[in-house]
Design an enzyme around this catalytic site. Structure first.
Site, PDB file in Angstrom:
ATOM      1  N   ASP A 108      34.661  44.419  -5.284  1.00 25.25           N
ATOM      2  CA  ASP A 108      35.196  44.323  -6.647  1.00 25.25           C
ATOM      3  C   ASP A 108      34.634  45.546  -7.369  1.00 25.25           C
ATOM      4  O   ASP A 108      34.255  46.536  -6.703  1.00 25.25           O
ATOM      5  CB  ASP A 108      34.778  43.002  -7.319  1.00 25.25           C
ATOM      6  CG  ASP A 108      35.518  42.740  -8.637  1.00 25.25           C
ATOM      7  OD1 ASP A 108      36.701  42.395  -8.593  1.00 25.25           O
ATOM      8  OD2 ASP A 108      34.913  42.912  -9.715  1.00 25.25           O
ATOM      9  N   LYS A 135      33.095  33.971  -6.293  1.00 24.38           N
ATOM     10  CA  LYS A 135      32.824  35.320  -6.812  1.00 24.38           C
ATOM     11  C   LYS A 135      31.315  35.496  -6.858  1.00 24.38           C
ATOM     12  O   LYS A 135      30.574  34.511  -6.974  1.00 24.38           O
ATOM     13  CB  LYS A 135      33.403  35.486  -8.224  1.00 24.38           C
ATOM     14  CG  LYS A 135      33.642  36.918  -8.615  1.00 24.38           C
ATOM     15  CD  LYS A 135      34.969  37.438  -8.075  1.00 24.38           C
ATOM     16  CE  LYS A 135      35.105  38.929  -8.300  1.00 24.38           C
ATOM     17  NZ  LYS A 135      36.447  39.404  -7.946  1.00 24.38           N
TER      18      LYS A 135
END
Ligand code: NDP
Length: 445
Positions: free
Chosen positions: A164, A124
């Site tokens: 995201d 991430k």
């Protein structure tokens, strides 16, 4: 392994990272029993090696705003685990981004990606830069400056970022353009790309559609369907929009959507036309959700609140982490909500999860129910490697199959003695076992 001890040790070594600790605690407490059936895991100290990211990159991102001022933001990439495939996970651009949030997301991503059955490790990244209120040119300059650093750490077989919060098609396009320029290479280094340059059909829809496919599977276990159900949705971004779209297609009624300033409640339901309005408002005009009530005055706007106090059958949180606390969960249960399926990552606090599970309602954690997004990202990688593009039906069919399969695995590993399916345990154990076996096979690295 004693989950409590491992957690205490991590809290001591990495203080001030509450979201990371929260995510680790949820996984450790649910896999403890299964882990301890395998003494060979402990001998290799598998648990610490799985909780601590492989590596973390942190860098300063410097860019120039429209007024000529030099701005600085922080950039991050957490490469958590690549035992089963190249690192894979989204980029989040939001002012709240910090190391703790990205570490929790990368940790979760590792188990989620394992659940999809596709060969992807967990990662991430992101920045405390928020595209909200910025011009297109500013967003582009920021994305280019961010990629100037990130490019050193990623690659189609190394680490493949995606979107995201705050990173949608526009941002992925700018990031991809800069990567291509810097590396002199056209490759599938990012997913969520535009259709014209290697993106996959159904990728924008995938997280939301997958969330509702998972919900359908859960409802099936109780002989129910989405048709005729009243649904609360939070968020108004990518995941919320396509969650709403699929609920509508299946005959459900969407009552609410929200953004970080408040929520709208439409007693007549947000139908197709109204959802199109929201999509244009958020994706093109980049407006705020309160504008909905100016367009549809029979709806109400509630500033500064979340939608969980409204009466409904189903709740689908699709905004951000910890958006349902224990009190909100009690309210949902008291109001008759029978199923909660998470589009967002970790939207329910540990207290809220306890309330749902004690009430024995259907509750799906994000790492299972929102895995559709990364699944279609994995399919985008396959299409890029093949240099072919598949049709929408084919991708949607594969997505549907993957969500059914994740559900079946949750039932397999999460069914308790009284027949109640603990989806948290099911998802964590199923996701963990595959990564653990791969790590064992690969030695101490
Ligand atoms: P978007 O940026 O498209 O939309 C996010 C939405 O959530 C916006 O409506 C935003 O409102 C709201 N929101 C963001 N932060 C907060 C906050 N702190 N409090 C309240 N509302 C907030 O993001 P996505 O739809 O892509 O992501 C939503 C969630 O889904 C995240 O948890 C993400 O990690 C998760 N997810 C996303 C996937 C994907 O494929 N995109 C895949 C799997 C999970 P505002 O405009 O006011 O900021």
């Amino acid at each position: 392994m004693e989950a409590k001890k491992v957690l205490e040790d991590l809290q001591r070594r990495f203080p001030g990272e509450p979201e990371y600790h929260q995510a680790v605690e949820e996984v450790l407490t649910t896999i403890e029993e299964e882990y301890n059936k395998h003494p060979e895991f402990d001998k290799m100290n598998l648990i610490e090696r799985l909780c601590i990211p492989d590596r973390i990159y942190q860098f300063r991102v410097t860019w120039v705003d429209d007024s000529g001022n030099v701005q600085t933001n922080m950039g991050y990439r957490i490469q958590h685990n690549n035992a089963i495939g190249p690192y894979k996970g989204g980029l989040r651009f939001h002012k709240s981004v910090n190391l703790s949030i990205l570490k929790f997301l990368a940790f979760e991503q590792t188990f989620k990606n394992s659940l999809t059955t596709l060969p992807m490790g967990g990662a991430k990244g992101g920045s405390d830069f928020s595209p909200r209120g910025k011009s297109n040119a500013e967003v582009m300059r920021f994305c280019q400056a961010f990629m100037l650093e990130l490019t050193k750490h990623i690659g189609p077989d190394v680490d493949v970022p995606a979107g995201d919060i705050g990173v949608g098609g526009r941002e992925v396009g700018f990031l991809f353009g800069m990567y291509k320029k810097l590396t002199h290479e056209f490759s599938g280094v990012l997913t969520g790309k535009g259709l014209e340059y290697g993106g996959s059909l159904i990728r924008p829809e995938a997280t939301g559609y997958g969330n509702v496919y998972f919900l359908q599977e859960m409802l099936k276990t109780r002989g129910e369907t989405v048709k005729g159900k009243k649904v609360l949705i939070s968020g108004a971004g990518n995941v919320a929009q396509y969650t709403a779209e699929k609920v509508l297609q299946l005959g459900g009624t969407v009552l609410t959507m929200s953004d970080s300033d408040g929520y709208i409640y439409d007693p007549d339901g947000i139908d197709r036309e109204k959802l199109d309005y929201i999509m244009d408002l958020k994706n093109i005009l980049r407006g705020r959700i309160y504008e909905y009530v100016e367009q549809y005055p029979t709806a109400k706007y509630v500033a500064g609140q979340k939608p969980w106090g409204e009466k409904a059958d189903i709740a689908l949180p699709c905004a951000t982490q910890n958006e349902i606390d224990e009190d909100a969960a009690k309210q949902l249960v008291a109001n008759g909500v029978r199923a909660v399926s998470e589009g967002a990552n970790m939207p329910s606090t540990p207290g809220a999860i306890r309330v749902f599970q004690e009430a024995k309602i259907l509750y799906a954690p994000g790492k299972a129910s929102n895995a559709g997004g990364v699944s279609v990202s994995g399919l985008e990688m396959t299409q890029n490697s093949e240099r072919l593009g598949w049709g929408a039906e084919e991708v949607d069919g594969k997505l549907h199959w993957i969500m059914e399969n994740i559900h079946a695995n949750c039932v397999k590993y999460g069914t308790e003695a009284d027949g109640y399916v603990n989806y948290v345990k099911g998802a964590n154990v199923a996701g963990f076992m595959k990564v653990a076996k791969a790590m064992m096979a690969q030695g101490i690295v």
